[in-house]
Design an enzyme around this catalytic site. Structure first.
Site, PDB file in Angstrom:
ATOM      1  N   THR A   6       1.104  -1.092   0.140  1.00 29.17           N
ATOM      2  CA  THR A   6       0.427  -0.367   0.207  1.00 29.17           C
ATOM      3  C   THR A   6       1.074   0.994   0.313  1.00 29.17           C
ATOM      4  O   THR A   6       2.363   0.736  -0.208  1.00 29.17           O
ATOM      5  CB  THR A   6      -1.169  -0.185   1.544  1.00 29.17           C
ATOM      6  OG1 THR A   6      -2.092   1.247   0.779  1.00 29.17           O
ATOM      7  CG2 THR A   6      -0.426  -0.061   2.314  1.00 29.17           C
ATOM      8  N   LYS A  39       2.992   1.013  -3.897  1.00 22.46           N
ATOM      9  CA  LYS A  39       2.982   0.300  -5.370  1.00 22.46           C
ATOM     10  C   LYS A  39       3.597   0.592  -6.607  1.00 22.46           C
ATOM     11  O   LYS A  39       3.766  -0.527  -7.253  1.00 22.46           O
ATOM     12  CB  LYS A  39       1.434   1.202  -5.693  1.00 22.46           C
ATOM     13  CG  LYS A  39       0.964   0.385  -4.538  1.00 22.46           C
ATOM     14  CD  LYS A  39      -1.458   0.619  -4.659  1.00 22.46           C
ATOM     15  CE  LYS A  39      -1.696   0.469  -3.695  1.00 22.46           C
ATOM     16  NZ  LYS A  39      -3.259   0.566  -3.685  1.00 22.46           N
ATOM     17  N   ALA A  51      -4.726   5.309  -8.903  1.00 28.33           N
ATOM     18  CA  ALA A  51      -6.422   4.834  -8.896  1.00 28.33           C
ATOM     19  C   ALA A  51      -7.523   4.575  -9.806  1.00 28.33           C
ATOM     20  O   ALA A  51      -7.673   3.360 -10.501  1.00 28.33           O
ATOM     21  CB  ALA A  51      -6.701   5.179  -7.493  1.00 28.33           C
ATOM     22  N   ASN A  78       0.097  -3.694  -6.726  1.00 22.39           N
ATOM     23  CA  ASN A  78      -0.400  -4.194  -5.126  1.00 22.39           C
ATOM     24  C   ASN A  78      -0.163  -5.150  -4.136  1.00 22.39           C
ATOM     25  O   ASN A  78      -0.641  -5.713  -2.582  1.00 22.39           O
ATOM     26  CB  ASN A  78      -2.114  -3.897  -4.907  1.00 22.39           C
ATOM     27  CG  ASN A  78      -2.881  -4.484  -5.372  1.00 22.39           C
ATOM     28  OD1 ASN A  78      -2.329  -4.883  -6.362  1.00 22.39           O
ATOM     29  ND2 ASN A  78      -4.133  -4.627  -4.711  1.00 22.39           N
TER      30      ASN A  78
HETATM   31  P1  ATR Z   1      -3.853   8.269  -6.674  1.00 18.76           P
HETATM   32  O1  ATR Z   1      -3.058   6.801  -6.877  1.00 18.76           O
HETATM   33  O2  ATR Z   1      -5.026   7.541  -5.673  1.00 18.76           O
HETATM   34  O3  ATR Z   1      -5.033   7.892  -8.095  1.00 18.76           O
HETATM   35  P2  ATR Z   1      -2.685  10.095  -7.283  1.00 18.76           P
HETATM   36  O4  ATR Z   1      -1.738   9.607  -9.077  1.00 18.76           O
HETATM   37  O5  ATR Z   1      -1.852  11.520  -7.065  1.00 18.76           O
HETATM   38  O6  ATR Z   1      -3.300   9.063  -6.683  1.00 18.76           O
HETATM   39  O7  ATR Z   1      -3.734  10.830  -8.379  1.00 18.76           O
HETATM   40  C1  ATR Z   1      -4.718  11.660  -8.080  1.00 18.76           C
HETATM   41  C2  ATR Z   1      -6.007  12.164  -8.958  1.00 18.76           C
HETATM   42  O8  ATR Z   1      -7.497  13.154  -7.851  1.00 18.76           O
HETATM   43  C3  ATR Z   1      -5.390  12.517 -10.335  1.00 18.76           C
HETATM   44  O9  ATR Z   1      -6.538  12.493 -10.865  1.00 18.76           O
HETATM   45  C4  ATR Z   1      -5.619  14.250  -9.574  1.00 18.76           C
HETATM   46  O10 ATR Z   1      -6.082  14.859  -9.921  1.00 18.76           O
HETATM   47  P3  ATR Z   1      -4.871  15.781 -11.455  1.00 18.76           P
HETATM   48  O11 ATR Z   1      -4.186  14.749 -12.311  1.00 18.76           O
HETATM   49  O12 ATR Z   1      -4.991  17.040 -11.909  1.00 18.76           O
HETATM   50  O13 ATR Z   1      -4.005  16.103 -10.216  1.00 18.76           O
HETATM   51  C5  ATR Z   1      -7.485  14.363  -9.060  1.00 18.76           C
HETATM   52  N1  ATR Z   1      -7.475  15.053  -7.614  1.00 18.76           N
HETATM   53  C6  ATR Z   1      -6.946  15.599  -6.431  1.00 18.76           C
HETATM   54  N2  ATR Z   1      -7.697  16.269  -5.995  1.00 18.76           N
HETATM   55  C7  ATR Z   1      -8.745  16.503  -6.646  1.00 18.76           C
HETATM   56  C8  ATR Z   1      -9.712  17.825  -6.780  1.00 18.76           C
HETATM   57  N3  ATR Z   1      -9.707  18.128  -5.716  1.00 18.76           N
HETATM   58  N4  ATR Z   1     -10.340  17.681  -7.603  1.00 18.76           N
HETATM   59  C9  ATR Z   1     -10.398  17.014  -8.662  1.00 18.76           C
HETATM   60  N5  ATR Z   1      -9.031  16.218  -8.743  1.00 18.76           N
HETATM   61  C10 ATR Z   1      -8.287  15.865  -8.050  1.00 18.76           C
END
Ligand code: ATR
Length: 300
Positions: A82, A86, A151, A107
């Site tokens: 986790t 990953k 994700a 994972n």
């Molecule tokens: P994870 O592994 O949990 O997917 P990540 O790879 O950092 O984490 O991705 C986070 C996702 O949430 C991204 O799609 C991000 O958008 P950006 O690519 O524009 O950064 C999105 N995200 C995070 N906060 C957000 C918000 N407040 N509104 C819309 N999208 C958000």
């Protein structure tokens, strides 16, 4: 024949072998203390009679590989991985499943005689929760995926494998959604699915069958931008996050008349898939999901 949780956590310097007759597994992360995986896998082991000992393993942020090697040296057979490891688990694996290769993240690690096998069960956990637990068919469905981070990327191939009619991926940073649509273009064509990726404006102004929130927005109580016309009374709005209370995204979706679910079932189903990969046995997820739901409702 039941599993034990073992010590609440271990680190690389002190990984004890499993008790005699048991195989050793763990979830590795940083932080790790609040992981529900030890409870889930202990229940799976009790149900199936598999003799496993499952622990939580705290690795230093800069010590993932050393901790994995120490775990293997102690007889460890497999790990759930986790945050924040990953991507490092993906890099460490000698062999990858197609889903892990597509996700770019791992994972689940299994330590085989011929090397380290890496799988990603998050996406299949999502799909199983939606189809089996929530009884919403993805075959022929119109699906909207919000977010284009790790994700979201892990979910795309398992969703396409179910044969949806339409998959729209939108993201605050449009280029990342466009890149995902590009990456999975061939898989979408093979699945007969119309796949597109872009900015939130690319959301179709008509209800989707399923909307999956794969953004990190729920962590900061932010609802990702999305046309309200995408939500209808037959829409399942699914948040990958979970908590004792409905997430802000779920509350928003309910206010627009949609059905909702959080991601607790996804957590249990991804664990069930890991258990299958390690032990070749399918546990029953429903009673474990019910127990976790009750635990969430009555925090210690
Ligand atoms: P994870 O592994 O949990 O997917 P990540 O790879 O950092 O984490 O991705 C986070 C996702 O949430 C991204 O799609 C991000 O958008 P950006 O690519 O524009 O950064 C999105 N995200 C995070 N906060 C957000 C918000 N407040 N509104 C819309 N999208 C958000």
């Amino acid at each position: 024949m039941s599993a034990t949780n073992g010590p609440s956590s271990s680190n690389a310097a002190s990984i004890a072998p499993a008790q005699a007759g048991y195989d050793l597994y763990a979830v590795i992360g940083n932080p790790i203390a609040h992981s529900k995986s030890p409870v889930i896998h202990a229940r799976f082991a009790e149900q199936t009679g598999e003799r496993i000992e499952y622990r939580s393993l705290l690795a230093p942020v800069d010590g993932f590989e050393d901790t994995v090697r120490a775990f293997v040296a102690a007889g460890g057979r497999g790990l759930n991985v986790t945050v924040p490891f990953k991507l490092q688990a993906y890099a460490l694996a000698d062999r990858l499943s197609p889903r892990a290769a597509a996700a770019g993240a791992v994972n689940t690690l299994r330590f085989d005689n011929d090397g380290i096998y890496g799988e990603n069960t998050d996406g299949i956990g999502l799909v199983t929760d939606i189809e089996t637990n929530l009884k919403v068919d993805l075959a022929g469905a119109r699906i909207l995926l919000l977010g284009a981070g790790g994700a979201a990327r892990g979910a795309v191939l398992p969703i396409l494998e179910r044969g949806p009619r339409l998959l729209t991926i939108v993201n605050r940073t449009a280029s990342k959604a466009e890149a995902l649509a590009q990456q999975f273009g061939q898989a979408a064509r093979e699945a007969g699915c119309a796949l597109s990726g872009g900015a939130p404006e690319a959301v179709e102004p008509a209800p989707y069958d399923v909307i999956v929130n794969a953004t990190a927005g729920s962590l900061t109580a932010e609802v990702p931008e999305c046309d309200p016309r995408a939500f209808g009374p037959n829409t399942l709005a699914y948040d990958m996050m979970y908590g004792a209370q409905p997430t802000v995204f779920m509350r928003h979706a309910r206010s627009l008349g949609a059905k909702t679910s959080d991601g607790l079932g996804m957590l249990v189903e991804q664990a069930a898939e890991s258990f299958r990969i390690w032990r070749g046995v399918s546990p029953a997820s429903a009673p474990v999901l019910a127990e976790l739901r009750a635990m969430l409702a009555t925090p210690a």
